[in-house]
Enzyme design. Structure first.
Site, PDB file in Angstrom:
ATOM      1  N   GLU A  64      32.241  49.132  40.939  1.00  0.00           N
ATOM      2  CA  GLU A  64      32.227  49.806  39.635  1.00  0.00           C
ATOM      3  C   GLU A  64      31.137  50.856  39.487  1.00  0.00           C
ATOM      4  O   GLU A  64      30.777  51.245  38.382  1.00  0.00           O
ATOM      5  CB  GLU A  64      32.152  48.753  38.522  1.00  0.00           C
ATOM      6  CG  GLU A  64      33.381  47.855  38.529  1.00  0.00           C
ATOM      7  CD  GLU A  64      33.443  46.863  37.380  1.00  0.00           C
ATOM      8  OE1 GLU A  64      32.604  46.940  36.472  1.00  0.00           O
ATOM      9  OE2 GLU A  64      34.354  46.012  37.407  1.00  0.00           O
TER      10      GLU A  64
ATOM     11  N   GLU B  83      40.053  35.183  31.836  1.00  0.00           N
ATOM     12  CA  GLU B  83      38.741  35.574  32.367  1.00  0.00           C
ATOM     13  C   GLU B  83      38.125  34.322  32.995  1.00  0.00           C
ATOM     14  O   GLU B  83      38.071  33.280  32.350  1.00  0.00           O
ATOM     15  CB  GLU B  83      37.859  36.125  31.242  1.00  0.00           C
ATOM     16  CG  GLU B  83      36.396  36.322  31.596  1.00  0.00           C
ATOM     17  CD  GLU B  83      36.174  37.329  32.716  1.00  0.00           C
ATOM     18  OE1 GLU B  83      36.538  38.502  32.550  1.00  0.00           O
ATOM     19  OE2 GLU B  83      35.630  36.930  33.774  1.00  0.00           O
TER      20      GLU B  83
ATOM     21  N   HIS C  24      41.127  42.090  37.235  1.00  0.00           N
ATOM     22  CA  HIS C  24      39.868  42.815  37.068  1.00  0.00           C
ATOM     23  C   HIS C  24      38.786  42.182  37.937  1.00  0.00           C
ATOM     24  O   HIS C  24      38.772  40.971  38.144  1.00  0.00           O
ATOM     25  CB  HIS C  24      39.451  42.825  35.593  1.00  0.00           C
ATOM     26  CG  HIS C  24      40.163  43.899  34.823  1.00  0.00           C
ATOM     27  ND1 HIS C  24      39.521  44.792  34.024  1.00  0.00           N
ATOM     28  CD2 HIS C  24      41.471  44.241  34.793  1.00  0.00           C
ATOM     29  CE1 HIS C  24      40.399  45.641  33.507  1.00  0.00           C
ATOM     30  NE2 HIS C  24      41.595  45.321  33.949  1.00  0.00           N
ATOM     31  N   GLU C  25      37.948  43.049  38.478  1.00  0.00           N
ATOM     32  CA  GLU C  25      36.855  42.659  39.401  1.00  0.00           C
ATOM     33  C   GLU C  25      37.319  41.982  40.689  1.00  0.00           C
ATOM     34  O   GLU C  25      36.626  41.084  41.195  1.00  0.00           O
ATOM     35  CB  GLU C  25      35.813  41.768  38.679  1.00  0.00           C
ATOM     36  CG  GLU C  25      35.133  42.404  37.512  1.00  0.00           C
ATOM     37  CD  GLU C  25      35.861  42.179  36.194  1.00  0.00           C
ATOM     38  OE1 GLU C  25      36.553  41.160  36.045  1.00  0.00           O
ATOM     39  OE2 GLU C  25      35.764  43.058  35.311  1.00  0.00           O
TER      40      GLU C  25
ATOM     41  N   GLU D  19      41.666  46.402  38.648  1.00  0.00           N
ATOM     42  CA  GLU D  19      40.631  47.313  38.160  1.00  0.00           C
ATOM     43  C   GLU D  19      39.851  47.774  39.389  1.00  0.00           C
ATOM     44  O   GLU D  19      40.140  48.842  39.921  1.00  0.00           O
ATOM     45  CB  GLU D  19      39.755  46.587  37.135  1.00  0.00           C
ATOM     46  CG  GLU D  19      38.719  47.488  36.519  1.00  0.00           C
ATOM     47  CD  GLU D  19      37.705  46.705  35.716  1.00  0.00           C
ATOM     48  OE1 GLU D  19      37.301  47.212  34.677  1.00  0.00           O
ATOM     49  OE2 GLU D  19      37.293  45.617  36.149  1.00  0.00           O
TER      50      GLU D  19
ATOM     51  N   GLU E 168      36.371  51.825  30.258  1.00  0.00           N
ATOM     52  CA  GLU E 168      35.547  50.983  29.394  1.00  0.00           C
ATOM     53  C   GLU E 168      34.053  51.265  29.559  1.00  0.00           C
ATOM     54  O   GLU E 168      33.268  50.944  28.672  1.00  0.00           O
ATOM     55  CB  GLU E 168      35.851  49.504  29.658  1.00  0.00           C
ATOM     56  CG  GLU E 168      35.445  49.029  31.039  1.00  0.00           C
ATOM     57  CD  GLU E 168      36.015  47.649  31.374  1.00  0.00           C
ATOM     58  OE1 GLU E 168      37.141  47.372  30.971  1.00  0.00           O
ATOM     59  OE2 GLU E 168      35.329  46.867  32.039  1.00  0.00           O
TER      60      GLU E 168
HETATM   61  C1  NOJ Z   1      35.717  43.017  32.208  1.00  0.00           C
HETATM   62  C2  NOJ Z   1      37.047  43.660  32.138  1.00  0.00           C
HETATM   63  O1  NOJ Z   1      37.060  44.829  32.923  1.00  0.00           O
HETATM   64  C3  NOJ Z   1      37.357  43.942  30.691  1.00  0.00           C
HETATM   65  O2  NOJ Z   1      38.551  44.674  30.606  1.00  0.00           O
HETATM   66  C4  NOJ Z   1      37.412  42.658  29.945  1.00  0.00           C
HETATM   67  O3  NOJ Z   1      37.619  42.939  28.596  1.00  0.00           O
HETATM   68  C5  NOJ Z   1      36.106  41.885  30.103  1.00  0.00           C
HETATM   69  N1  NOJ Z   1      35.765  41.765  31.479  1.00  0.00           N
HETATM   70  C6  NOJ Z   1      36.203  40.488  29.514  1.00  0.00           C
HETATM   71  O4  NOJ Z   1      37.056  39.712  30.300  1.00  0.00           O
END
Ligand code: NOJ
Ligand code: CA
Length: 719
Positions: free
Chosen positions: A177, A418, A486-487, A505, A511
């Protein structure tokens, strides 16, 4: 049938055009158009390869091989047992993608090696030479003296021939990132970038001279060179250590908790190492080589996998208007153990219904809701193992009612899982989490891994996590659920094999313009040449309120114009595209929002009109199964005019072009919300001149003209 065709066709071509030299000859050469690959063993018995393009050296003779735990010299003392070759000229249809059909044409050379010293271990190296580059991988064949083994280092080198201009991010084990730096190869040093990037949650970059792939370079002679990998599976991600004096890159694999790189069991193979090259930057963006090097999917029924746009209860948390958490930590519970509501929780039933209504009204397919489940009070930064329940909604999120309501409006709900990096916990809950999605009709999930990984000591991009992400993709496929991760490690074309893994992502998304100072206007012109080379990105474009959106940082602003936010739906490819801003900000500008409503997410054709990394990108795409085209043109901090010949349009057909461009005085910094919308008649002879403001862009919707429009509208004329 297709398999048989490939083989027959391959044999036929090989018999007619023997492009691989006699097997005993040293070096062995393979060519495809302008690309030539040579293989040789040097005096020490070390495998060496080099790559040329149009008779110019791209990769000078470079070492191949490994250090294994029980043989640190598994790169020398080899002899060639045999070489074999085949030619393939095939095509295949992706489940979704940038084009309808993908041509897969290559010359393949397999070199079978044996170490001369005892116990005479075997290693194969497979090269595939395409019209736009070379892929190669190592195979460890089944053999008596190599069963379970540990790779302590991969020693693959890429010896470049000059001090190329390079677009790079630090080689970090846990994140992709970072902001891109543009420098000469000899100037690469990531120390400051790693130290100052405090907006990135977890940073682990012990080697100041390591960079991430895809690595994008341009030589002084104007050759564009991209190095990455394809089909990363059961192996760590490859980063590159830069020897700044010799312009030599060496594979640097992300280690595990013990410092080892990969645990393999023969027969085994590594991912493909890829070198894509052309004298035209646009050719790199059009390349399908990385996808071609991935395995076809084994999913027989893919009808449930659907590209879509979505909105979400999301930006309001990113910008501080609402919270993911239902209660405030640490005083989150009353005496009876009930959570005390904080009054700012975004994922409440009424608010979710507002998004469902908005999606239904505007034909947006999905609604993502973050912060719906228990665990957000202290989810972040504690390296704790059991953080979230993926089946327990907060008290104000009525999952049954939301499911019913969304279904009644024809809107798809998108689940959010998450993990805060606790992959172990996620694996324990996978079955129940996906059953829950099935039960409540969620066909899609966004996952996330913010935080240090558990199992402790593992990294986001190491072998253990690479396997974890794949296990999740497999489990999701079993439940007919699509995923947006993501990540994770950055993609390597694995969406050919796992078409339900629709986006990742794995890069610096929009963001960052909320919770950090953001990314400069050139950022989106670099992404296609770097992060996007491996696959779709969930960038979350479409912000309309360009300044003053972050309650915790009032002077924060986007680094694009509004028109450029629209153009990103075309220039950043993804089959899942978020309309990231708040419904009220779209309702305030319904004319501009029309483009987001109209733009397609699945394509029959893609044309890279013009592109230069760090400066500009213009792409035209034809909507799947329709006669519509969408064009996106973006620039960096410099204004420019993008020229788009519409020669790809059907001859004899007149179209309407709706141009969403930068308005009077538009400038990303001073006047980002100035846009203008113009409508013209165009045809295949038209030549659009799109004026892009500093940090600006243009988005164009081209559709066949209706009879009355032929009379009403003006013809586009060159200005
Ligand atoms: C990082 C993610 O890139 C984002 O989109 C998300 O809202 C937050 N983590 C919380 O999970
Ligand atoms: Ca630039």
């Amino acid at each position: 049938m297709k398999f048989l065709k490939t083989i027959l066709c391959g044999l036929f071509v090989a018999a007619l055009v023997p492009r691989v030299n006699a097997q005993s000859a040293n070096p062995v050469e393979v060519t495809m158009n302008k690309v030539k690959l040579s293989f040789t063993l040097d005096a020490a018995g070390t495998p060496q390869y080099n790559v040329q393009y149009d008779q110019r050296t791209v990769v000078a003779p470079s070492r191949l091989g490994f250090a294994l735990a029980d043989d640190s010299t598994f790169y020398k003392d080899f002899e060639v047992l045999k070489t074999s070759s085949r030619s393939v000229n095939d095509s295949w249809q992706p489940v979704w993608g940038e084009v309808k059909s993908i041509r897969d044409q290559f010359e393949e050379l397999t070199v079978s090696l044996r170490q001369r010293k005892a116990p005479g271990r075997l290693l194969n190296i497979v090269f595939r030479v395409f019209e736009e580059g070379v892929g190669f991988r190592y195979e460890f064949p089944l053999q008596p003296n190599l069963k379970y083994f540990v790779v302590t280092d991969e020693l693959t080198q890429f010896r470049l021939t000059g001090d190329h201009k390079t677009f790079w991010i630090p080689g970090d084990y846990d994140t992709n990132e970072y902001l891109y730096t543009t420098s000469k190869l000899s100037e690469i040093d990531n120390t400051d970038m790693v130290k100052t990037s405090t907006d990135i949650a977890v940073r682990t970059a012990p080697d100041p001279y390591a960079v991430q792939t895809p690595l994008m370079m341009k030589s002084t002679e104007g050759l564009y060179i991209n190095i990455h990998e394809a089909a990363l599976s059961n192996y760590p991600a490859m980063q590159l250590h830069v020897d700044r004096a010799g312009y030599t890159l060496t594979s640097s694999l992300v280690p595990d908790a013990f410092g080892n790189k990969a645990y393999l069991h023969a027969p085994a193979q590594t991912p493909w190492r890829t070198v894509i090259v052309s004298n035209k930057a646009a050719d790199l963006l059009a390349s399908k080589m990385i996808l071609n090097l991935n395995e076809p999917t084994s999913l027989t029924n893919t009808s449930w996998i659907k590209p879509m746009k979505f909105v979400g209860v999301w930006w309001e948390m990113q910008t501080g208007k609402a919270t993911w958490n239902y209660s405030n930590f640490p005083d989150s519970m009353d005496a009876r153990g009930n959570l005390i509501p904080n009054g700012t929780h975004g994922a409440n039933t009424a608010n979710v219904k507002r998004y469902i209504d908005f999606a239904a009204q505007h034909g947006i397919g999905g609604v993502l809701v973050e912060g719906w489940n228990k665990g957000w009070e202290d989810w972040f930064g504690n390296w704790k193992e059991n953080v979230f329940s993926f089946t327990t909604p907060y008290p104000d999120f009525d999952v049954r009612e939301i499911t019913r309501y969304a279904a009644s409006k024809g809107v798809t709900m998108i689940m959010h899982n998450e993990t805060s990096g606790s992959a172990t916990d996620y694996e324990r809950q996978l079955d129940t989490a996906y059953r829950f999605m099935n039960q409540f009709g969620y066909p899609s999930v966004k996952t996330g891994y913010v935080g240090k990984i558990i199992p402790r000591g593992e990294h986001h991009d190491g072998q253990w996590m690479v396997n974890h992400y794949e296990r999740v993709a497999r489990k999701a496929a079993g439940h007919q659920v699509t995923i947006d991760v993501h990540e994770p490690m950055r993609p390597t074309g694995q969406h050919r094999t796992w078409p339900n893994w629709m986006a990742s992502e794995a890069g610096r998304g929009n963001e960052y313009n909320a919770f950090s100072v953001g990314s400069p206007p050139e950022h989106e012109t670099i992404l296609p040449f770097t992060r996007l080379m491996g696959g779709p990105m969930d960038y979350t474009p479409g912000i309309f309120k360009m300044k003053g959106y972050a309650s915790y940082a009032p002077d924060r602003q986007m680094h694009t114009t509004l028109a450029k936010q629209l153009a990103l739906y075309v220039t950043i490819y993804s089959p899942l595209q978020m309309a990231a801003d708040l419904p009220e900000n779209y309702s305030a500008k319904p004319d501009a929002f029309q483009f987001i409503k109209d733009v397609a997410v699945d394509w029959d054709d893609t044309r890279i009109i013009e592109a230069e990394p760090g400066d500009y990108v213009t792409i035209a795409r034809k909507e799947k199964g329709k006669a519509n085209w969408f064009i996106g043109a973006i620039t960096d901090e410099n204004s420019r005019t993008a020229t788009v010949p519409l020669s790809f349009l059907e001859k004899g057909q007149v179209y309407v072009a709706v141009i969403y461009g930068d308005g009077p005085g538009a400038d990303w910094k001073t006047n980002p919300e100035s846009y203008k919308i113009e409508t013209f008649l165009v045809d295949g002879n038209s030549n659009l001149k799109l004026k892009l403001a500093p940090g600006g862009g243009a988005a164009v919707h081209v559709r066949p003209a209706a009879a009355q429009e032929l009379k009403q509208l003006k013809k586009y004329n060159l200005k």
